[in-house]
Every structure is written in C-alpha cells, then in structure tokens.
Write a protein that holds these residues in place. Structure first.
Motif, mmCIF file in Angstrom:
data_model
loop_
_atom_site.group_PDB
_atom_site.id
_atom_site.type_symbol
_atom_site.label_atom_id
_atom_site.label_comp_id
_atom_site.label_asym_id
_atom_site.label_seq_id
_atom_site.Cartn_x
_atom_site.Cartn_y
_atom_site.Cartn_z
ATOM 1 N N TRP A 55 -1.505 -12.581 5.656
ATOM 2 C CA TRP A 55 -1.705 -10.997 5.704
ATOM 3 C C TRP A 55 -2.413 -11.564 3.683
ATOM 4 C CZ3 TRP A 55 -0.125 -8.098 2.448
ATOM 5 C CH2 TRP A 55 -0.138 -6.401 3.150
ATOM 6 N N GLY A 56 -1.418 -12.074 3.631
ATOM 7 C CA GLY A 56 -1.819 -11.355 1.946
ATOM 8 C C GLY A 56 -3.076 -11.151 1.474
ATOM 9 N N GLY A 57 -3.840 -13.034 1.969
ATOM 10 C CA GLY A 57 -4.974 -13.034 0.868
ATOM 11 C C GLY A 57 -5.798 -11.957 1.785
ATOM 12 N N THR A 79 8.701 -0.531 5.264
ATOM 13 C CA THR A 79 7.974 -1.678 5.838
ATOM 14 C C THR A 79 8.793 -3.036 5.123
ATOM 15 O OG1 THR A 79 5.518 -2.737 5.757
ATOM 16 C CG2 THR A 79 6.536 -0.951 3.431
ATOM 17 N N PHE A 80 7.513 -3.848 5.458
ATOM 18 C CA PHE A 80 8.457 -5.177 4.483
ATOM 19 C C PHE A 80 7.403 -5.338 2.808
ATOM 20 C CE2 PHE A 80 7.503 -9.971 4.437
ATOM 21 C CZ PHE A 80 8.526 -10.271 3.525
ATOM 22 N N MET A 81 8.201 -5.963 1.917
ATOM 23 C CA MET A 81 8.151 -5.558 1.097
ATOM 24 C C MET A 81 6.490 -5.706 0.676
ATOM 25 S SD MET A 81 10.024 -3.953 -1.567
ATOM 26 C CE MET A 81 8.898 -5.080 -3.357
ATOM 27 N N ALA A 82 6.045 -6.608 1.643
ATOM 28 C CA ALA A 82 4.790 -7.160 1.695
ATOM 29 C C ALA A 82 3.982 -6.554 0.975
ATOM 30 C CB ALA A 82 3.556 -8.105 2.579
ATOM 31 N N THR A 83 3.991 -5.205 1.593
ATOM 32 C CA THR A 83 2.746 -4.699 1.603
ATOM 33 C C THR A 83 2.757 -3.423 0.903
ATOM 34 O OG1 THR A 83 3.962 -3.712 3.923
ATOM 35 C CG2 THR A 83 1.562 -2.187 3.357
ATOM 36 N N PRO A 84 3.951 -3.648 -0.224
ATOM 37 C CA PRO A 84 3.629 -2.572 -1.587
ATOM 38 C C PRO A 84 3.578 -3.768 -2.757
ATOM 39 C CG PRO A 84 5.478 -2.299 -1.096
ATOM 40 C CD PRO A 84 4.933 -2.796 0.296
ATOM 41 N N LEU A 125 -1.200 2.193 6.123
ATOM 42 C CA LEU A 125 -0.490 2.483 6.628
ATOM 43 C C LEU A 125 -0.334 1.346 7.798
ATOM 44 C CD1 LEU A 125 0.119 5.413 9.145
ATOM 45 C CD2 LEU A 125 -2.206 4.980 10.093
ATOM 46 N N VAL A 126 1.435 1.128 8.009
ATOM 47 C CA VAL A 126 1.984 0.741 8.141
ATOM 48 C C VAL A 126 2.407 0.713 9.905
ATOM 49 C CG1 VAL A 126 3.183 -1.434 8.511
ATOM 50 C CG2 VAL A 126 2.975 -0.478 6.263
ATOM 51 N N HIS A 127 1.689 0.313 10.653
ATOM 52 C CA HIS A 127 2.103 0.425 12.518
ATOM 53 C C HIS A 127 3.318 -0.636 12.940
ATOM 54 C CE1 HIS A 127 -1.978 1.915 12.697
ATOM 55 N NE2 HIS A 127 -2.599 0.867 12.688
ATOM 56 N N THR A 181 6.764 -15.744 13.850
ATOM 57 C CA THR A 181 7.665 -14.614 14.352
ATOM 58 C C THR A 181 6.841 -13.300 15.126
ATOM 59 O OG1 THR A 181 8.467 -13.365 12.320
ATOM 60 C CG2 THR A 181 9.696 -15.004 12.794
ATOM 61 N N LYS A 182 5.337 -13.361 14.879
ATOM 62 C CA LYS A 182 4.538 -12.097 15.720
ATOM 63 C C LYS A 182 4.435 -12.892 17.051
ATOM 64 C CE LYS A 182 5.191 -10.706 11.173
ATOM 65 N NZ LYS A 182 5.564 -9.841 10.312
ATOM 66 N N THR A 183 3.922 -11.257 18.022
ATOM 67 C CA THR A 183 3.956 -11.500 19.247
ATOM 68 C C THR A 183 2.700 -12.305 19.222
ATOM 69 O OG1 THR A 183 3.922 -9.252 19.281
ATOM 70 C CG2 THR A 183 2.926 -9.862 20.333
HETATM 71 C C1 LIG Z 1 4.616 -5.222 8.126
HETATM 72 C C2 LIG Z 1 3.697 -6.347 7.580
HETATM 73 N N1 LIG Z 1 3.476 -6.504 6.492
HETATM 74 C C3 LIG Z 1 2.526 -7.173 5.780
HETATM 75 C C4 LIG Z 1 3.634 -9.014 6.285
HETATM 76 C C5 LIG Z 1 2.815 -10.344 5.477
HETATM 77 O O1 LIG Z 1 2.315 -11.225 6.510
HETATM 78 P P1 LIG Z 1 2.364 -12.636 5.898
HETATM 79 O O2 LIG Z 1 3.614 -12.819 5.637
HETATM 80 O O3 LIG Z 1 1.187 -13.517 6.589
HETATM 81 O O4 LIG Z 1 1.755 -12.684 4.940
HETATM 82 C C6 LIG Z 1 4.249 -9.172 7.010
HETATM 83 C C7 LIG Z 1 5.073 -10.454 7.857
HETATM 84 O O5 LIG Z 1 5.906 -10.040 8.396
HETATM 85 C C8 LIG Z 1 4.798 -7.305 7.558
HETATM 86 O O6 LIG Z 1 5.454 -7.687 8.531
#
Ligand SMILES: Cc1ncc(COP(=O)(O)O)c(C=O)c1O
Length: 324
Positions: A55-57, A79-84, A125-127, A181-183
């Motif tokens: 997702w990050g890339g 949300t998860f810290m990945a977003t910010p 926007l995070v679903h 862990t995703k669907t």
């Molecule tokens: C809301 C959200 N955004 C982004 C990510 C980041 O995804 P990835 O681990 O594939 O980079 C996650 C992963 O758990 C997530 O839950």
C-alpha cells in the motif's frame, strides 16, 4: 472464531499451476501475472489498476503525482498510522479531521471546517472497517468544489460496494493493501486504482525507478510474479469471500449484536471487521484504539474520534474460519 486467511483451498491447484509456469518461464518479475492481476482487478473494481509491493508504495505514487510536497493533506485520525505517515514521507503536512460515530469514517462538517482552515491540496478518506464511508458522495462533491484531490484509503475495503460502485472510484485514486490479515490477501502487496490516465502512467514508472526515461523519481515498489499469481486467484474468489462473510453476519452475528454498525441502503461491506458498540467477550479488540492525532502530538481535540476509540469492539469474522 480462529483467525483464518481468506483463501479457498480449492484454489491451490490452479495457484500451483501458475507458480510452476512462472518457475519454468524464468520471468519472476514484470511478467504476465502482474499484468493479469492488474487486468482482473481493473475489471472487478471498475478502474485502471497498478500493482505495487505494498500500500505504502502506491500511496506515495499518488501523493507525489498530486504534488503534496510542502502542502497540507487532511487525514482522519481514526486510521492506521500508515495513512498520515504516507503524507509525511511524501513531504506534506498532515492535519487531522474528526470521524462520525455511525460509520467511524471522516465527518463531513469537520472536513468542511478543516478545508476552510487549512486549504489542503488533498484529502485521505479511509473506508475504515470494510464498508464504504457513509458520506463518500458528499465528501467527493465537497473536494471537487474546493479543487482538493480526494484519495481513498481502501486498505480495509476489499469487496465493499455501494450501488454499482466499488471503493476507490469516488476520488482521484484509491489504494488497496493485500497485507496478510486483509479480506483479500497476497501476503504483501498493494493496488492503486484510478481513472486518471496520467496518474496510472506515472505510477507504472514510479514503482520501477522511472524506467526508462528516468523523469519520474520513484524507487522499487514492484510486485513479484509469484505474489501476482496469488492475486489472480484471490480476485477470482473475492465475490465468494464477500458473500460468505455477509451470510455469516446475517445469520449468526446480526441477531446477537443489535447495537452494531449498520449500513445504509444498497451498501455491501467486505466485513474486514464486524463492529459493535458494546463491550463483548472474545472480541478481537478495536480496529484502532490510539487516535493518530494523539500519536503525532497534535493538541487539538477530536471528540468523536476519542469516543470511537473507547466505544467500539470487533467480533471475529473470517472466511470459513474455524469456530473455537
Ligand atoms: C488503513 C490502512 N492504511 C494503510 C495500510 C498499509 O498497508 P500496507 O501494510 O500494505 O503498506 C494499512 C495496513 O494495515 C491500513 O490498515
């Protein structure tokens, strides 16, 4: 129910055939299966699709393309810290928006205020949880009217739809994660979906060091062929996974949990999480219990985010998961 990856054992045969083919053909990256996964996902999701190693890339590609460097991007705190962090890594500034209590996703009136206050270049926007954000139509309209790019974090939203639309097609781009862990999972991986041809072209170069003109300054975010082959099998199986989870929810969970998150007419959740607003035994915990604005030391208050962090729980729901 025990944690179980959404993978159908029947699909092992075809997956092994794919892997044998990859080994025999000597092309372990940038080959036929990455292309096939992208085509299958594009046809499923209704938007051009570009596979990434995470997702990050994919998030970085979209943020850089839309020029967030030195500018503000609004993000939900729930949300998860990945977003910010994606914004920080792309050189942008993050400010946080409160969430609504009914869907756990971005609150429309707080977004309006924050757009006025911070004049952002983009909004994430995070679903959250596996359903579509209830105010996605109004949020997309608001962003358009204000010339703000809308990016959808679809990391939880595999299989989610509202009417005939799947997550990721309301905004300028959507980004999925295929983490373990995703669907729908490929172990690791990501997918950028967009109807912006310029972004799709940029992203294909961004994940591959800008090959071959080297005008795009990306790094290596390529998906390998073995992972892409799992993606092909998983995309063919996604409808079954979503139907199974929805039937399980209707039959076994809804009667037990009246105080649950309820969806609007016509919305189907991919049920990454089954969310309730009462404490329960054997919960898998919270989607997130630490709001990102607090982790990042912002000193403003987001009351709904704080309420949600303490007042929701997740009931285990995994495709064909073993009951314990
Ligand atoms: C809301 C959200 N955004 C982004 C990510 C980041 O995804 P990835 O681990 O594939 O980079 C996650 C992963 O758990 C997530 O839950």
């Amino acid at each position: 129910m025990k944690f179980t990856i959404g993978f159908e054992k029947e699909d092992l045969k075809v997956l092994h055939q794919y892997w044998d083919e990859i080994i025999a053909c000597q092309q372990w990256s940038e080959g036929k299966f990455t292309k096939m996964f992208e085509e299958k996902w594009a046809s499923y999701n209704g938007a051009d699709s570009v596979a990434f190693s995470s997702w990050g890339g994919a998030a970085l590609a979209a943020l850089e393309y839309y020029g967030v460097k030195g500018k503000t991007v609004l993000c939900p705190s729930n949300t998860f810290m990945a977003t910010p962090l994606s914004v920080v890594k792309a050189g942008g500034r993050v400010e946080f928006v409160d969430c609504a209590k009914d869907d756990l996703c971005m609150d429309l009136s707080d977004l309006k205020e924050k757009i006025r206050e911070y004049k952002p270049v983009a909004v994430w926007l995070v679903h959250i949880g596996g359903h579509i954000a209830f105010r996605v139509n109004e949020i997309a309209k608001l962003c358009k009217e204000n010339g703000v790019r809308l990016l959808e974090d679809c990391a939880h939203a595999h299989g989610a739809s509202w009417g005939d639309k799947k997550a990721g097609v309301w905004g300028d781009a959507g980004v999925y994660s295929f983490y373990a862990t995703k669907t729908v999972s490929t172990g690791e991986g990501g997918m950028l979906v967009t109807n912006d041809k310029g972004l799709a072209e940029f992203s294909r170069k961004y994940r591959n060091y800008g090959k071959f003109e080297y005008k795009v300054e990306g790094l290596n975010y390529r998906m390998n062929e073995f992972t892409a082959a799992i993606g092909c099998v998983q995309t063919a199986r996604i409808d079954d996974i979503v139907v199974w989870k929805n039937e399980y929810a209707r039959k076994y969970l809804d009667p037990r949990f009246p105080n649950r998150l309820k969806f609007p007419e016509g919305m189907i959740s991919g049920y990454y999480k089954y969310i309730v607003f009462d404490p329960i035994e054997k919960s898998t915990g919270k989607v997130y219990d630490q709001p990102c604005h607090k982790i990042m030391g912002k000193n403003y208050s987001l009351p709904n985010t704080d309420w949600v962090a303490s007042n929701h729980w997740c009931v285990p729901i995994y495709y064909k998961g073993e009951e314990i």
